[in-house]
Design a protein around this motif. Structure first.
Motif, short mmCIF file in Angstrom:
data_model
loop_
_atom_site.label_atom_id
_atom_site.label_comp_id
_atom_site.label_asym_id
_atom_site.label_seq_id
_atom_site.Cartn_x
_atom_site.Cartn_y
_atom_site.Cartn_z
N ALA A 48 0.81 -1.22 0.00
CA ALA A 48 0.00 0.00 0.00
C ALA A 48 0.84 1.27 0.00
N TYR A 49 2.04 1.18 0.59
CA TYR A 49 2.92 2.36 0.69
C TYR A 49 4.31 1.91 1.12
N ASP A 50 5.24 2.83 1.13
CA ASP A 50 6.60 2.53 1.59
C ASP A 50 6.69 2.86 3.07
N ILE A 51 6.70 1.83 3.88
CA ILE A 51 6.70 1.98 5.33
C ILE A 51 7.91 2.80 5.79
N GLY A 52 7.65 3.81 6.61
CA GLY A 52 8.70 4.64 7.19
C GLY A 52 9.14 5.82 6.37
N VAL A 53 8.74 5.85 5.11
CA VAL A 53 9.26 6.87 4.20
C VAL A 53 8.73 8.27 4.51
N GLU A 54 7.46 8.37 4.88
CA GLU A 54 6.93 9.71 5.20
C GLU A 54 7.70 10.31 6.37
N MET A 55 7.87 9.54 7.44
CA MET A 55 8.60 10.05 8.60
C MET A 55 10.03 10.41 8.25
N LEU A 56 10.69 9.56 7.48
CA LEU A 56 12.09 9.81 7.14
C LEU A 56 12.23 11.05 6.26
N THR A 57 11.35 11.20 5.29
CA THR A 57 11.42 12.36 4.40
C THR A 57 11.18 13.65 5.17
N ARG A 58 10.20 13.63 6.06
CA ARG A 58 9.93 14.83 6.88
C ARG A 58 11.14 15.18 7.75
N LYS A 59 11.75 14.18 8.33
CA LYS A 59 12.89 14.44 9.21
C LYS A 59 14.09 14.95 8.40
N ILE A 223 13.29 1.70 9.69
CA ILE A 223 12.70 3.04 9.79
C ILE A 223 11.21 2.97 10.13
N SER A 224 10.82 1.90 10.80
CA SER A 224 9.41 1.74 11.17
C SER A 224 9.07 2.37 12.51
N THR A 225 10.09 2.90 13.20
CA THR A 225 9.89 3.57 14.49
C THR A 225 10.51 4.97 14.44
N PRO A 226 10.05 5.88 15.30
CA PRO A 226 10.67 7.22 15.33
C PRO A 226 12.16 7.16 15.63
N GLU A 227 12.57 6.21 16.46
CA GLU A 227 14.00 6.09 16.80
C GLU A 227 14.81 5.68 15.58
N GLY A 228 14.27 4.74 14.80
CA GLY A 228 14.96 4.31 13.59
C GLY A 228 15.04 5.43 12.56
N VAL A 229 13.96 6.17 12.43
CA VAL A 229 13.93 7.30 11.50
C VAL A 229 14.97 8.34 11.90
N GLN A 230 15.04 8.64 13.20
CA GLN A 230 16.01 9.62 13.69
C GLN A 230 17.43 9.18 13.38
N GLU A 231 17.71 7.91 13.60
CA GLU A 231 19.06 7.38 13.35
C GLU A 231 19.44 7.52 11.88
#
Length: 265
Positions: A48-59, A223-231
């Motif tokens: 349905a979508y690329d998991i984690g990508v919205e959060m990572l792109t925003r960050k 990148i499925s968690t905020p911590e992973g996205v931050q890293e």
């Protein structure tokens, strides 16, 4: 009822010349389409979508102060990272899931989806590129953010991150080098997919125009968690900022494509 938007634009410093895009950031479908005949839980899957990508792109956009264009609709509705003539533009079957609302499909409904979702998204990407060109006086450097599953059909994928590209290696060469300096990472080079896909987003907006680009794929479990996205944002942001300053990164250069002849746009 809030109007459905096929894209979202994050503001940033256009003079920097670095544009982020995220084709598959969203799993949203307008209310009038319901769930496309699927169980709601299907929209939690990668189809349905690329998991984690919205959060990572925003960050990344926040850290780089860079503008970004995010897709606002699920790839199950129509895939913005395909050419209009691609048979996988509107999937009838995706990783074992049959999409009832996508088959059979009339020519009118196909055109409706192109006009309501696909084309407005690409217009937004093109507008952002043009604004960057006008503001900075140079060609934009475009970074496309995607993610992939850690396992495909029982086969584990060893790469934590992968870079996809066609023939323009301006961004690929330094980014691969910087990532591979980290001995803890296994970095894919055109794995698990080939970056040469005719008429996909980067072909249309970069290859045909001579703009430097790279498609970054990060494994979804990372990148499925905020911590992973931050890293990952902390890892990638300084690399992208450096590449954006490399001489020639903002020149218009036509490298062509491994998919065949390219007619400059």
């Amino acid at each position: 009822m809030t109007a459905f938007s096929p894209f979202e634009v994050l503001d940033g410093d256009y003079a920097q010349g670095l544009l982020l895009i995220a084709d598959h950031a969203s799993r949203a479908v307008p209310e009038n389409y319901g769930t496309l005949g699927l169980e709601q839980r299907v929209f939690e899957r990668h189809i349905a979508y690329d998991i984690g990508v919205e959060m990572l792109t925003r960050k990344l956009a926040e850290k780089l102060n860079s503008p970004a264009v995010l897709g606002g609709f699920s790839r199950l509705l129509i895939d913005p990272n395909r050419g209009e003539d691609d048979p996988t533009l509107i999937m009838q079957l995706s990783d074992g899931a049959i999409i009832p609302a996508n088959y059979p499909m009339s020519g009118q409904e196909r055109e409706n989806r192109l006009n309501q979702f696909y084309r407005p998204y690409h217009t937004a990407v093109g507008t952002a590129c043009n604004r960057m060109l006008e503001t900075s006086g140079q060609a934009p450097f475009v970074v496309s953010i995607h993610s992939y599953t850690p396992v495909w059909k029982t086969t584990p994928r060893p790469w934590q991150i992968a870079l996809l590209w066609d023939k323009d290696d301006r961004a690929i060469t330094p980014l691969l080098s910087m990532l591979r300096e980290d001995g803890s990472l296994t970095v894919g080079d055109n794995e698990p997919y080939d970056g040469a896909l005719r008429n996909d987003t980067l072909f249309r907006h970069c290859t045909a125009k001579g703009y430097a680009n790279v498609l970054i794929e990060v494994r979804q479990d990372l990148i499925s968690t905020p911590e992973g996205v931050q890293e990952w944002a902390e890892r990638l942001a300084p690399m992208l900022a450096h590449i954006n300053t490399i001489t020639g990164m903002h020149d218009i250069c036509h490298y062509g494509s491994r998919t065949g002849a390219v007619h400059p746009a």
